[in-house]
Design a protein around this motif. Structure first.
Motif, PDB file in Angstrom:
ATOM      1  N   ALA A   1       0.812  -1.216   0.000  1.00 52.63           N
ATOM      2  CA  ALA A   1       0.000   0.000   0.000  1.00 52.63           C
ATOM      3  C   ALA A   1       0.846   1.266   0.000  1.00 52.63           C
ATOM      4  O   ALA A   1       0.404   2.304  -0.487  1.00 52.63           O
ATOM      5  CB  ALA A   1      -0.933   0.020   1.210  1.00 52.63           C
ATOM      6  N   ASP A   2       2.067   1.190   0.533  1.00 51.72           N
ATOM      7  CA  ASP A   2       2.908   2.379   0.595  1.00 51.72           C
ATOM      8  C   ASP A   2       4.346   1.934   0.828  1.00 51.72           C
ATOM      9  O   ASP A   2       4.602   0.834   1.341  1.00 51.72           O
ATOM     10  CB  ASP A   2       2.453   3.309   1.725  1.00 51.72           C
ATOM     11  CG  ASP A   2       3.064   4.701   1.614  1.00 51.72           C
ATOM     12  OD1 ASP A   2       3.696   4.986   0.573  1.00 51.72           O
ATOM     13  OD2 ASP A   2       2.912   5.502   2.556  1.00 51.72           O
ATOM     14  N   VAL A   3       5.271   2.789   0.448  1.00 53.27           N
ATOM     15  CA  VAL A   3       6.697   2.570   0.677  1.00 53.27           C
ATOM     16  C   VAL A   3       7.212   3.738   1.497  1.00 53.27           C
ATOM     17  O   VAL A   3       7.166   4.893   1.050  1.00 53.27           O
ATOM     18  CB  VAL A   3       7.479   2.445  -0.645  1.00 53.27           C
ATOM     19  CG1 VAL A   3       8.960   2.199  -0.360  1.00 53.27           C
ATOM     20  CG2 VAL A   3       6.924   1.310  -1.500  1.00 53.27           C
TER      21      VAL A   3
ATOM     22  N   VAL B   1       4.622  -0.981   3.540  1.00 46.64           N
ATOM     23  CA  VAL B   1       3.350  -1.064   4.257  1.00 46.64           C
ATOM     24  C   VAL B   1       2.429  -1.966   3.445  1.00 46.64           C
ATOM     25  O   VAL B   1       2.068  -1.635   2.314  1.00 46.64           O
ATOM     26  CB  VAL B   1       2.715   0.321   4.466  1.00 46.64           C
ATOM     27  CG1 VAL B   1       1.377   0.195   5.187  1.00 46.64           C
ATOM     28  CG2 VAL B   1       3.655   1.233   5.233  1.00 46.64           C
ATOM     29  N   VAL B   2       2.077  -3.114   3.997  1.00 48.56           N
ATOM     30  CA  VAL B   2       1.262  -4.091   3.270  1.00 48.56           C
ATOM     31  C   VAL B   2      -0.110  -4.187   3.938  1.00 48.56           C
ATOM     32  O   VAL B   2      -0.253  -3.993   5.140  1.00 48.56           O
ATOM     33  CB  VAL B   2       1.945  -5.470   3.240  1.00 48.56           C
ATOM     34  CG1 VAL B   2       3.271  -5.383   2.505  1.00 48.56           C
ATOM     35  CG2 VAL B   2       2.170  -6.011   4.646  1.00 48.56           C
TER      36      VAL B   2
ATOM     37  N   GLY C   1       0.312  -4.310   8.167  1.00 45.70           N
ATOM     38  CA  GLY C   1       1.523  -4.112   8.949  1.00 45.70           C
ATOM     39  C   GLY C   1       2.643  -3.586   8.076  1.00 45.70           C
ATOM     40  O   GLY C   1       2.444  -3.217   6.907  1.00 45.70           O
ATOM     41  N   MET C   2       3.842  -3.570   8.654  1.00 39.67           N
ATOM     42  CA  MET C   2       5.026  -3.078   7.946  1.00 39.67           C
ATOM     43  C   MET C   2       6.027  -4.221   7.796  1.00 39.67           C
ATOM     44  O   MET C   2       6.234  -4.995   8.738  1.00 39.67           O
ATOM     45  CB  MET C   2       5.645  -1.899   8.701  1.00 39.67           C
ATOM     46  CG  MET C   2       4.729  -0.688   8.793  1.00 39.67           C
ATOM     47  SD  MET C   2       5.515   0.735   9.594  1.00 39.67           S
ATOM     48  CE  MET C   2       5.722   0.086  11.252  1.00 39.67           C
ATOM     49  N   LEU C   3       6.638  -4.298   6.633  1.00 42.17           N
ATOM     50  CA  LEU C   3       7.513  -5.421   6.310  1.00 42.17           C
ATOM     51  C   LEU C   3       8.798  -4.907   5.679  1.00 42.17           C
ATOM     52  O   LEU C   3       8.762  -4.031   4.798  1.00 42.17           O
ATOM     53  CB  LEU C   3       6.797  -6.379   5.350  1.00 42.17           C
ATOM     54  CG  LEU C   3       7.503  -7.675   4.983  1.00 42.17           C
ATOM     55  CD1 LEU C   3       7.643  -8.575   6.202  1.00 42.17           C
ATOM     56  CD2 LEU C   3       6.734  -8.392   3.890  1.00 42.17           C
TER      57      LEU C   3
ATOM     58  N   ALA D   1       1.663  -5.230  13.467  1.00 36.10           N
ATOM     59  CA  ALA D   1       0.710  -6.071  12.742  1.00 36.10           C
ATOM     60  C   ALA D   1      -0.689  -5.935  13.318  1.00 36.10           C
ATOM     61  O   ALA D   1      -0.873  -5.830  14.535  1.00 36.10           O
ATOM     62  CB  ALA D   1       1.159  -7.526  12.780  1.00 36.10           C
ATOM     63  N   ARG D   2      -1.666  -5.967  12.432  1.00 33.67           N
ATOM     64  CA  ARG D   2      -3.086  -5.997  12.795  1.00 33.67           C
ATOM     65  C   ARG D   2      -3.709  -7.175  12.041  1.00 33.67           C
ATOM     66  O   ARG D   2      -3.887  -7.113  10.833  1.00 33.67           O
ATOM     67  CB  ARG D   2      -3.784  -4.687  12.411  1.00 33.67           C
ATOM     68  CG  ARG D   2      -3.195  -3.457  13.067  1.00 33.67           C
ATOM     69  CD  ARG D   2      -3.569  -3.387  14.549  1.00 33.67           C
ATOM     70  NE  ARG D   2      -3.163  -2.122  15.140  1.00 33.67           N
ATOM     71  CZ  ARG D   2      -1.997  -1.861  15.661  1.00 33.67           C
ATOM     72  NH1 ARG D   2      -1.069  -2.797  15.648  1.00 33.67           N
ATOM     73  NH2 ARG D   2      -1.720  -0.690  16.196  1.00 33.67           N
TER      74      ARG D   2
END
Length: 231
Positions: A151-153, A160-161, A180-182, A201-202
């Protein structure tokens, strides 16, 4: 009679408020979890007859792992939490007082009250005990797979996934939502990653329909089990 009517009206109003406090049911197509499309740029016309055609090149050494907005990553869900807690408390206290007044100036002071003789001797014996025992055990496990989109970098390169998966069954729907962020380094060459690598994470796993409704208390039961019920 009027007081009884007012009391019945107040109770009915509280029951209605308790029933209206339920959260809305999730539905597919939430804009937050919709796939994010990458920004496309206009493609220039390709020249015919040229040895090199723009946009037709294939890189043999380029890393194909997800790193841009709109790329897809498959997450392997392997979440497990185990918690255990136990408390024991014990209190025991004994008090004993024995005071014998012998004589004062050679006399034994006493007081007659009816047929009884009262003296100044004091004797008390107190005992207090308290014991408490509490324990809690909880275990959760979630396994599966879900594909999400970038969704975003962030400026530091972290991705951001976010994504969801809905499964329609005969008695309702089940869904998984995750975000969450990866880190790009946690993504394998096959564009897969472990859910345990997600930061902030959600993860939501729930359902709707007859099976989910059977596990939820009715609105009146929820009211009587809340702090609004005065008894």
């Amino acid at each position: 009679m009027k007081f009884e009517q007012i009391k019945v009206g107040v109770v009915a109003g509280l029951l209605v408020l308790g029933g209206c406090s339920t959260a809305p049911q999730p539905r597919p197509g939430d804009a937050r979890y919709s796939p994010v499309m990458p920004i496309t740029h206009p493609v220039s016309e390709r020249g015919a007859g040229s040895i090199y055609a723009s946009g037709a090149g294939i890189s043999l050494w380029e890393d194909q792992r997800a790193r841009r907005i709109g790329d897809i990553i498959t997450l392997f869900l392997d979440e497990r939490t185990v918690s255990s807690k136990k408390n024991n408390t014990a209190i025991d206290k004994d008090d004993q007082v024995d005071m014998n007044i012998g004589s004062i100036l050679g006399t034994n002071p006493n007081l007659k009250a009816g047929n009884s003789n009262l003296n100044m001797n004091v004797q008390t014996d107190n005992s207090r005990q308290f014991a408490g025992d509490a324990g809690s055990d909880q275990s959760n496990r979630l396994q599966g797979e879900i594909s999400v989109t970038v969704a975003d970098v962030l400026p530091n390169g972290v991705l951001v996934v976010r994504g969801e998966k809905w499964m329609t069954l005969s008695q309702g729907d089940e869904f998984i939502r995750i975000e969450g962020m990866l880190r790009p380094s946690d993504i394998s060459p096959e564009n897969t990653a472990q859910s345990t690598r997600l930061a902030d994470a959600r993860i939501t796993y729930s359902g709707t329909g007859a099976l989910a409704d059977a596990q939820v208390q009715g609105w009146a039961s929820r009211f009587f089990n809340t702090s609004w019920w005065p008894f």
